[in-house]
Motif scaffolding. Structure first.
Motif, short mmCIF file in Angstrom:
data_model
loop_
_atom_site.label_atom_id
_atom_site.label_comp_id
_atom_site.label_asym_id
_atom_site.label_seq_id
_atom_site.Cartn_x
_atom_site.Cartn_y
_atom_site.Cartn_z
N ASN A 85 0.83 -1.21 0.00
CA ASN A 85 0.00 0.00 0.00
C ASN A 85 0.86 1.26 0.00
OD1 ASN A 85 -2.61 -1.31 0.09
ND2 ASN A 85 -2.20 -1.76 2.25
N THR A 86 1.89 1.25 -0.81
CA THR A 86 2.85 2.35 -0.84
C THR A 86 3.14 2.76 -2.28
OG1 THR A 86 3.88 1.60 1.22
CG2 THR A 86 5.15 3.10 -0.16
N VAL A 87 3.22 4.06 -2.50
CA VAL A 87 3.60 4.63 -3.79
C VAL A 87 4.95 5.30 -3.63
CG1 VAL A 87 3.01 6.28 -5.59
CG2 VAL A 87 1.22 4.92 -4.52
N TYR A 88 5.82 5.11 -4.62
CA TYR A 88 7.17 5.64 -4.56
C TYR A 88 7.41 6.66 -5.66
CZ TYR A 88 7.79 1.41 -1.79
OH TYR A 88 7.66 0.41 -0.85
N LEU A 89 8.31 7.56 -5.40
CA LEU A 89 8.81 8.47 -6.42
C LEU A 89 10.33 8.41 -6.38
CD1 LEU A 89 7.97 10.60 -8.58
CD2 LEU A 89 8.42 12.34 -6.83
N GLN A 90 10.91 7.73 -7.36
CA GLN A 90 12.36 7.66 -7.47
C GLN A 90 12.84 8.89 -8.22
OE1 GLN A 90 14.64 5.26 -6.30
NE2 GLN A 90 16.11 6.84 -6.94
N MET A 91 13.70 9.67 -7.60
CA MET A 91 14.17 10.93 -8.16
C MET A 91 15.67 10.81 -8.40
SD MET A 91 12.03 13.69 -5.87
CE MET A 91 13.01 13.37 -4.41
N ASN A 92 16.07 10.89 -9.66
CA ASN A 92 17.47 10.82 -10.06
C ASN A 92 17.90 12.13 -10.71
OD1 ASN A 92 17.61 8.07 -9.25
ND2 ASN A 92 16.84 7.42 -11.24
N ARG A 93 19.21 12.35 -10.73
CA ARG A 93 19.79 13.55 -11.34
C ARG A 93 19.08 14.80 -10.84
NH1 ARG A 93 18.74 10.65 -15.88
NH2 ARG A 93 17.77 12.44 -16.95
N LEU A 94 18.98 14.88 -9.52
CA LEU A 94 18.28 16.00 -8.91
C LEU A 94 18.98 17.32 -9.20
CD1 LEU A 94 17.35 14.25 -5.59
CD2 LEU A 94 15.71 15.41 -7.09
N GLU A 95 18.18 18.36 -9.33
CA GLU A 95 18.65 19.70 -9.62
C GLU A 95 18.24 20.64 -8.49
OE1 GLU A 95 17.84 18.96 -14.39
OE2 GLU A 95 16.72 20.49 -13.30
N VAL A 96 18.93 21.76 -8.38
CA VAL A 96 18.60 22.73 -7.35
C VAL A 96 17.13 23.14 -7.44
CG1 VAL A 96 19.06 25.08 -6.53
CG2 VAL A 96 20.95 23.57 -7.16
N GLU A 97 16.62 23.23 -8.66
CA GLU A 97 15.24 23.64 -8.88
C GLU A 97 14.23 22.62 -8.37
OE1 GLU A 97 17.97 25.88 -11.22
OE2 GLU A 97 17.65 23.71 -11.16
N ASP A 98 14.68 21.41 -8.03
CA ASP A 98 13.78 20.40 -7.47
C ASP A 98 13.53 20.61 -5.98
OD1 ASP A 98 13.48 18.91 -9.89
OD2 ASP A 98 15.46 18.03 -9.55
N THR A 99 14.21 21.54 -5.36
CA THR A 99 14.02 21.81 -3.94
C THR A 99 12.59 22.26 -3.67
OG1 THR A 99 16.34 22.41 -3.59
CG2 THR A 99 14.74 23.26 -2.01
N ALA A 100 11.91 21.54 -2.78
CA ALA A 100 10.51 21.82 -2.49
C ALA A 100 10.03 20.86 -1.41
CB ALA A 100 9.64 21.66 -3.74
N VAL A 101 8.84 21.13 -0.88
CA VAL A 101 8.13 20.15 -0.09
C VAL A 101 7.31 19.30 -1.05
CG1 VAL A 101 6.42 19.76 1.71
CG2 VAL A 101 8.05 21.65 1.93
N TYR A 102 7.45 18.00 -0.94
CA TYR A 102 6.77 17.07 -1.82
C TYR A 102 5.60 16.43 -1.09
CZ TYR A 102 10.34 17.45 -5.41
OH TYR A 102 11.16 17.91 -6.40
N TYR A 103 4.44 16.43 -1.74
CA TYR A 103 3.21 15.89 -1.17
C TYR A 103 2.67 14.77 -2.06
CZ TYR A 103 3.10 20.45 1.19
OH TYR A 103 3.40 21.57 1.92
N CYS A 104 2.05 13.77 -1.45
CA CYS A 104 1.27 12.82 -2.22
C CYS A 104 -0.22 13.08 -1.97
CB CYS A 104 1.64 11.37 -1.91
SG CYS A 104 1.39 10.81 -0.22
N ALA A 105 -1.03 12.72 -2.95
CA ALA A 105 -2.47 12.94 -2.90
C ALA A 105 -3.17 11.81 -3.63
CB ALA A 105 -2.82 14.29 -3.53
N VAL A 106 -4.41 11.52 -3.23
CA VAL A 106 -5.14 10.40 -3.82
C VAL A 106 -6.51 10.85 -4.32
CG1 VAL A 106 -3.96 8.71 -2.38
CG2 VAL A 106 -6.15 9.65 -1.64
N VAL A 107 -6.99 10.15 -5.33
CA VAL A 107 -8.33 10.31 -5.86
C VAL A 107 -8.81 8.95 -6.33
CG1 VAL A 107 -7.50 10.93 -8.16
CG2 VAL A 107 -9.80 11.61 -7.44
N GLY A 108 -10.10 8.67 -6.17
CA GLY A 108 -10.64 7.39 -6.58
C GLY A 108 -10.67 7.24 -8.09
N GLY A 109 -10.45 6.02 -8.54
CA GLY A 109 -10.50 5.72 -9.95
C GLY A 109 -9.23 6.12 -10.68
#
Length: 126
Positions: A77-101
């Motif tokens: 019951n887990t979703v992943y986000l693999q982030m490679n070759r990260l850039e300075v512009e990727d700096t942020a708070v990252y959120y996950c969200a769900v919707v049915g269907g």
């Protein structure tokens, strides 16, 4: 009760990698879509990626294509986000969200998502 808990954020140098996790509970993940969003200080929240678990369809924002990969583990019951070759512009708070269907071309509209996690901080700096 629906719960979403992000983890895996941290501080890395440009070019580094992180794997974010969105641990879900309170619903059957295989019948939902899960999106990753991010928000940097002073910037609008923006969609990063989404996976429709009903049909395993994925979408990515243009600025992460070829660098990020979203995936689901319906047993854990887990979703992943693999982030490679990260850039300075990727700096942020990252959120996950769900919707049915499943989601289609409107996947990036945050208004379609029903539940949100607390976020995890990603900092990319040298």
């Amino acid at each position: 009760q629906v719960q979403l808990v992000e983890s895996g954020g941290g501080s890395v140098q440009p070019g580094g990698s992180l794997r974010l996790s969105c641990a879900t509970s309170g619903f059957t993940l295989r019948y939902y879509s899960v999106g990753w969003f991010r928000q940097a200080p002073g910037k609008e929240r923006e969609a990063v990626s989404v996976i429709s678990n009903t049909d395993n369809i994925t979408y990515y924002a243009d600025f992460v294509k070829g660098r990020f990969t979203i995936s689901s583990d319906n047993v854990r019951n887990t979703v992943y986000l693999q982030m490679n070759r990260l850039e300075v512009e990727d700096t942020a708070v990252y959120y996950c969200a769900v919707v049915g269907g499943r989601v289609g071309q409107a996947w990036a509209a945050d208004s379609i998502y029903d539940y949100w996690g607390q976020g995890t901080q990603v900092t990319v700096s040298s």
